[in-house]
Scaffold this active site. Structure first.
Site, short mmCIF file in Angstrom:
data_model
loop_
_atom_site.label_atom_id
_atom_site.label_comp_id
_atom_site.label_asym_id
_atom_site.label_seq_id
_atom_site.Cartn_x
_atom_site.Cartn_y
_atom_site.Cartn_z
N GLY A 1 17.22 25.97 32.09
CA GLY A 1 17.04 24.65 31.46
C GLY A 1 17.96 23.64 32.12
CG LEU A 2 16.61 19.50 32.28
CD1 LEU A 2 16.13 18.32 31.43
CD2 LEU A 2 16.66 19.13 33.76
CB SER A 3 23.02 19.82 33.28
OG SER A 3 24.35 19.67 32.89
CB SER B 1 18.84 22.21 28.07
OG SER B 1 19.31 23.35 28.77
N GLY B 2 21.55 23.26 26.46
CA GLY B 2 22.10 24.18 25.46
C GLY B 2 22.17 25.63 25.93
CE LYS B 3 21.68 25.98 32.04
NZ LYS B 3 21.75 24.52 31.80
CB SER B 4 26.94 27.24 27.91
OG SER B 4 26.81 27.04 29.28
CB SER C 1 17.45 29.46 37.65
OG SER C 1 17.39 29.56 36.25
N1 LIG Z 1 24.35 18.52 41.19
C1 LIG Z 1 24.40 19.28 40.11
N2 LIG Z 1 23.26 19.65 39.48
C2 LIG Z 1 23.32 20.43 38.39
N3 LIG Z 1 24.48 20.91 37.84
C3 LIG Z 1 25.65 20.58 38.45
C4 LIG Z 1 25.64 19.75 39.59
N4 LIG Z 1 26.94 19.58 39.97
C5 LIG Z 1 27.70 20.26 39.12
N5 LIG Z 1 26.93 20.87 38.19
C6 LIG Z 1 27.48 21.80 37.19
O1 LIG Z 1 27.04 23.09 37.63
C7 LIG Z 1 26.36 23.76 36.59
C8 LIG Z 1 25.04 24.35 37.08
O2 LIG Z 1 25.28 25.50 37.82
P1 LIG Z 1 24.14 26.56 38.00
O3 LIG Z 1 24.73 27.66 38.78
O4 LIG Z 1 23.57 26.90 36.68
O5 LIG Z 1 23.06 25.74 38.85
S1 LIG Z 1 21.83 26.26 39.74
O6 LIG Z 1 21.12 27.30 38.98
O7 LIG Z 1 22.33 26.77 41.00
O8 LIG Z 1 20.99 25.05 39.96
C9 LIG Z 1 26.07 22.74 35.52
O9 LIG Z 1 26.27 23.45 34.32
P2 LIG Z 1 25.34 23.24 33.01
O10 LIG Z 1 25.60 21.84 32.57
O11 LIG Z 1 25.88 24.27 32.06
O12 LIG Z 1 23.92 23.49 33.38
C10 LIG Z 1 27.06 21.63 35.76
O13 LIG Z 1 28.21 21.83 34.97
N1 LIG Z 2 20.09 23.30 18.87
C1 LIG Z 2 21.03 23.29 19.81
N2 LIG Z 2 21.13 24.33 20.68
C2 LIG Z 2 22.07 24.31 21.64
N3 LIG Z 2 22.97 23.30 21.85
C3 LIG Z 2 22.91 22.25 21.01
C4 LIG Z 2 21.93 22.20 19.97
N4 LIG Z 2 22.09 21.04 19.30
C5 LIG Z 2 23.11 20.40 19.87
N5 LIG Z 2 23.62 21.13 20.90
C6 LIG Z 2 24.76 20.70 21.74
O1 LIG Z 2 24.29 20.41 23.05
C7 LIG Z 2 25.30 20.71 24.00
C8 LIG Z 2 24.72 21.68 25.00
O2 LIG Z 2 25.69 21.97 25.98
P1 LIG Z 2 25.70 23.30 26.79
O3 LIG Z 2 25.47 24.47 25.90
O4 LIG Z 2 26.94 23.30 27.63
O5 LIG Z 2 24.40 23.13 27.71
P2 LIG Z 2 24.10 23.71 29.14
O6 LIG Z 2 24.82 25.01 29.28
O7 LIG Z 2 22.60 23.85 29.20
O8 LIG Z 2 24.61 22.69 30.12
C9 LIG Z 2 26.49 21.31 23.24
O9 LIG Z 2 27.42 20.30 23.02
C10 LIG Z 2 25.82 21.76 21.93
O10 LIG Z 2 26.74 21.77 20.84
#
Ligand SMILES: Nc1ncnc2c1ncn2[C@@H]1O[C@H](COP(=O)(O)OS(=O)(=O)O)[C@@H](OP(=O)(O)O)[C@H]1O
Ligand SMILES: Nc1ncnc2c1ncn2[C@@H]1O[C@H](COP(=O)(O)OP(=O)(O)O)[C@@H](O)[C@H]1O
Length: 204
Positions: A33-35, A37-40, A107
């Site tokens: 999912g997008l950054s 989106s709530g993956k972690s 991904s």
């Molecule tokens: N350019 C760019 N695009 C997307 N994300 C970025 C970028 N630069 C840094 N970050 C940070 O890196 C996290 C994503 O790493 P991933 O290993 O999940 O990315 S990927 O699958 O290789 O696309 C991502 O974490 P999440 O927000 O948890 O998705 C960001 O914290």
């Molecule tokens: N239903 C939900 N499921 C997951 N995260 C949520 C939800 N509603 C709100 N959030 C918030 O959205 C943010 C998601 O961040 P994070 O889990 O780091 O996303 P990602 O790992 O995809 O970048 C967190 O601050 C989380 O508390």
């Protein structure tokens, strides 16, 4: 099997023995999912819920792995391919150790997720689409990265100026803009239960 003068060694403790001792099968639950989106968040709540049920779990978070094993990789298409490949290979080791791996990696491309899936057996790779509209992710912006991307301080940010291909046929979809974290976790647990993904059975 032998390739390039490298030989695969069978291990003295088999995956089957480890699974029997754990009382469940190993598998990978792959959250894409997008950054923001709530993956972690979902990965960690799911890991906790499974752990409390006696399941051996481990979260492989893209951000965390990029602090170590993937610290030499950036966000070009090639580096993301390699990043996803390594996460999948690490996940495979954990699954071989009988564990339930929860991978939380953007991904972004279908071919990356297909490549990861191919490393696992049928029913061993559960793709979960952590679905959330881009504008909600941008509003959440938990790490301030979207703001930086809009300011041009990050180039090639997923969803802004780098692509994200939503999965066409994920096993589970969690819509974090309309479902609570608990509802998202329950949906995944329900899938695992309904498909007997963790259950030991004949031959295993
Ligand atoms: N350019 C760019 N695009 C997307 N994300 C970025 C970028 N630069 C840094 N970050 C940070 O890196 C996290 C994503 O790493 P991933 O290993 O999940 O990315 S990927 O699958 O290789 O696309 C991502 O974490 P999440 O927000 O948890 O998705 C960001 O914290
Ligand atoms: N239903 C939900 N499921 C997951 N995260 C949520 C939800 N509603 C709100 N959030 C918030 O959205 C943010 C998601 O961040 P994070 O889990 O780091 O996303 P990602 O790992 O995809 O970048 C967190 O601050 C989380 O508390």
């Amino acid at each position: 099997m032998q390739t390039n003068n490298v030989t695969w060694h069978q291990t003295s403790v088999s995956r089957n023995s480890r699974q029997q001792r754990n009382g469940h099968r190993g598998c990978v639950i792959w959250l894409t999912g997008l950054s923001g989106s709530g993956k972690s968040t979902v990965a960690n709540q799911l890991s906790l819920a499974l752990f409390q049920r006696g399941v051996q779990t481990y979260v492989l978070d893209g951000d965390n792995l990029r602090c170590g094993i993937n610290s030499n990789l950036g966000f070009s298409d090639e580096d993301r391919d390699e990043n996803v490949r390594r996460v999948a290979e690490v996940a495979k080791l954990f699954v071989d150790a009988g564990m339930v791996v929860i991978a939380a990696v953007i991904s972004p491309m279908k071919h990356q997720r297909d490549m990861a899936r191919k490393k696992f057996g049928a029913n061993e790779f559960v793709e979960v689409f952590v679905d959330c509209p881009l504008d909600v992710c941008q509003t959440r912006d938990p790490k301030g990265l979207y703001k930086k991307a809009r300011q041009g301080k990050i180039v090639g940010f997923t969803g802004i100026d780098a692509p994200y291909q939503p999965p066409a046929h994920p096993q589970v979809t969690v819509q974090t803009h309309v479902q609570s974290i608990e509802q998202g976790v329950d949906r995944i647990l329900h899938y695992l239960n309904a498909h007997r993904t963790l259950r030991l059975s004949d031959g295993l």
